[in-house]
Structures are given as C-alpha cells and as structure tokens.
Design a protein around this motif. Structure first.
Motif, PDB file in Angstrom:
ATOM      1  N   ALA A  71       0.988  -1.438  -0.018  1.00  0.00           N
ATOM      2  CA  ALA A  71       0.396  -0.088   0.182  1.00  0.00           C
ATOM      3  C   ALA A  71       0.773   1.057   0.122  1.00  0.00           C
ATOM      4  O   ALA A  71       0.081   2.129  -0.430  1.00  0.00           O
ATOM      5  CB  ALA A  71      -0.318  -0.106   1.269  1.00  0.00           C
ATOM      6  N   PRO A  74       3.355   3.310  -3.728  1.00  0.00           N
ATOM      7  CA  PRO A  74       3.393   4.629  -4.311  1.00  0.00           C
ATOM      8  C   PRO A  74       4.378   5.448  -3.882  1.00  0.00           C
ATOM      9  O   PRO A  74       4.526   6.136  -5.502  1.00  0.00           O
ATOM     10  CB  PRO A  74       1.722   4.930  -5.045  1.00  0.00           C
ATOM     11  N   LEU A 110      -0.521   5.907 -11.010  1.00  0.00           N
ATOM     12  CA  LEU A 110      -0.243   4.923 -10.290  1.00  0.00           C
ATOM     13  C   LEU A 110      -1.577   5.700  -9.300  1.00  0.00           C
ATOM     14  O   LEU A 110      -2.057   5.452  -8.296  1.00  0.00           O
ATOM     15  CB  LEU A 110       0.687   5.374  -9.281  1.00  0.00           C
ATOM     16  N   ASN A 111      -2.398   6.405 -10.296  1.00  0.00           N
ATOM     17  CA  ASN A 111      -3.011   7.238  -9.972  1.00  0.00           C
ATOM     18  C   ASN A 111      -4.921   7.658 -10.131  1.00  0.00           C
ATOM     19  O   ASN A 111      -5.588   7.331 -10.183  1.00  0.00           O
ATOM     20  CB  ASN A 111      -3.287   8.977  -9.370  1.00  0.00           C
ATOM     21  N   THR A 112      -4.659   6.477 -11.240  1.00  0.00           N
ATOM     22  CA  THR A 112      -5.563   5.721 -11.804  1.00  0.00           C
ATOM     23  C   THR A 112      -6.946   4.965 -11.424  1.00  0.00           C
ATOM     24  O   THR A 112      -5.570   4.736 -10.315  1.00  0.00           O
ATOM     25  CB  THR A 112      -5.210   5.194 -13.289  1.00  0.00           C
ATOM     26  N   ARG A 113      -7.593   5.087 -11.055  1.00  0.00           N
ATOM     27  CA  ARG A 113      -8.593   3.718 -10.454  1.00  0.00           C
ATOM     28  C   ARG A 113      -8.564   2.083 -10.122  1.00  0.00           C
ATOM     29  O   ARG A 113      -8.318   2.156  -8.971  1.00  0.00           O
ATOM     30  CB  ARG A 113      -9.747   4.408 -11.062  1.00  0.00           C
ATOM     31  N   SER A 115      -5.198   1.282 -11.100  1.00  0.00           N
ATOM     32  CA  SER A 115      -3.902   0.888  -9.718  1.00  0.00           C
ATOM     33  C   SER A 115      -4.059   1.359  -8.456  1.00  0.00           C
ATOM     34  O   SER A 115      -3.849   0.339  -6.952  1.00  0.00           O
ATOM     35  CB  SER A 115      -2.640   2.072 -10.567  1.00  0.00           C
ATOM     36  N   ARG A 116      -5.559   2.414  -8.068  1.00  0.00           N
ATOM     37  CA  ARG A 116      -5.596   2.386  -6.971  1.00  0.00           C
ATOM     38  C   ARG A 116      -6.061   1.365  -6.222  1.00  0.00           C
ATOM     39  O   ARG A 116      -5.718   0.862  -4.604  1.00  0.00           O
ATOM     40  CB  ARG A 116      -6.673   4.337  -6.792  1.00  0.00           C
ATOM     41  N   GLU A 117      -6.902   0.727  -6.395  1.00  0.00           N
ATOM     42  CA  GLU A 117      -7.908  -0.380  -5.931  1.00  0.00           C
ATOM     43  C   GLU A 117      -6.993  -1.238  -6.302  1.00  0.00           C
ATOM     44  O   GLU A 117      -7.240  -2.526  -5.188  1.00  0.00           O
ATOM     45  CB  GLU A 117      -8.866  -0.852  -7.166  1.00  0.00           C
ATOM     46  N   SER A 120      -4.667  -0.837  -3.256  1.00  0.00           N
ATOM     47  CA  SER A 120      -5.159  -0.735  -1.528  1.00  0.00           C
ATOM     48  C   SER A 120      -6.225  -2.334  -1.665  1.00  0.00           C
ATOM     49  O   SER A 120      -6.520  -2.191  -0.292  1.00  0.00           O
ATOM     50  CB  SER A 120      -6.071   0.384  -1.768  1.00  0.00           C
TER      51      SER A 120
END
Length: 126
Positions: A71, A74, A110-113, A115-117, A120
């Motif tokens: 987590a 990034p 790294l801030n596309t949905r 990638s974040r999902e 996480s």
C-alpha cells in the motif's frame, strides 16, 4: 455450460499502467546496476559508484514493492521519479524530457482507479 478458469493469486491481474510502471523501474534498476558495475571496474570514482548503487537499489525496491502490492509503494515511486526528474533538469535536452516524462507517467499511472484499487487490495463483490 460455462467454465471459469481461476488465475489464482490475488484474483485480479495487475492493471496495464501499473505493469508498465513496474517494468520501467525494473529496467532502470538494471541500467543503474550496469552503470554501477562499469564505474566500479573502469573508472573507480567512489562518488559515481555509490550514486549508481543507491539508484539501482532504490529502483529495485520500488519495482518490487509495486509488484508485491504494498500500500505504501506509490510514495517511494513518486519520490524517486521526482528525484530523477529534478536531476535531469540541469542537463537540458533529451534526458530532461525523459525525466519529466517519467515523473508525469508515474503520477498518472499510479493514480488511475484500477491501480489505486489494485494496490489498496479492495475487493468489490460482483
């Protein structure tokens, strides 16, 4: 009758933007490791040798952390891409474009949905 094949592992494949980012940092780690070996064998400059060694390890840590779905991964990726972009600013030329492009890519990828999902480890019920 529909048959579903399980991929195993985390259940979802790594998003493409994240896969390219991991590959980019892995290639950078390899290039910095080669530069380290070259400086160690050919030149003997301690400062440049240490610089390339630190960057090789940092790139490898970022690639490994992103691939392992940490987590916190990034944040070192942002810092390292920012450091490489800042280091390239004084050179003015193609290397500056590459450094700034790496920073822009990492910030976007790294801030596309997806990638974040994926990082996480959130699970969405179907």
């Amino acid at each position: 009758m529909a048959v579903r094949w399980s991929r195993g592992g985390y259940g979802r494949p790594m998003p493409g933007t994240l896969r390219i980012t991991v590959l980019t940092f892995a290639v950078l780690a390899l290039l910095f490791a080669l530069a380290f070996a070259h400086r160690l064998l050919a030149d003997g400059s301690l400062g440049a040798t240490a610089f390339f060694a630190v960057l090789a390890v940092a790139c490898a840590v970022v690639a490994g952390a992103l691939a392992a779905r940490r987590a916190w991964a990034p944040f070192p990726a942002y810092a390292l891409a920012g450091l490489l972009a800042a280091a390239s600013l004084g050179l003015f030329g193609a290397i500056t474009v590459v450094g700034l492009a790496l920073l822009a890519w990492v910030l976007w990828a790294l801030n596309t949905r997806p990638s974040r999902e994926w990082l996480s480890r959130r699970r969405h019920p179907r």
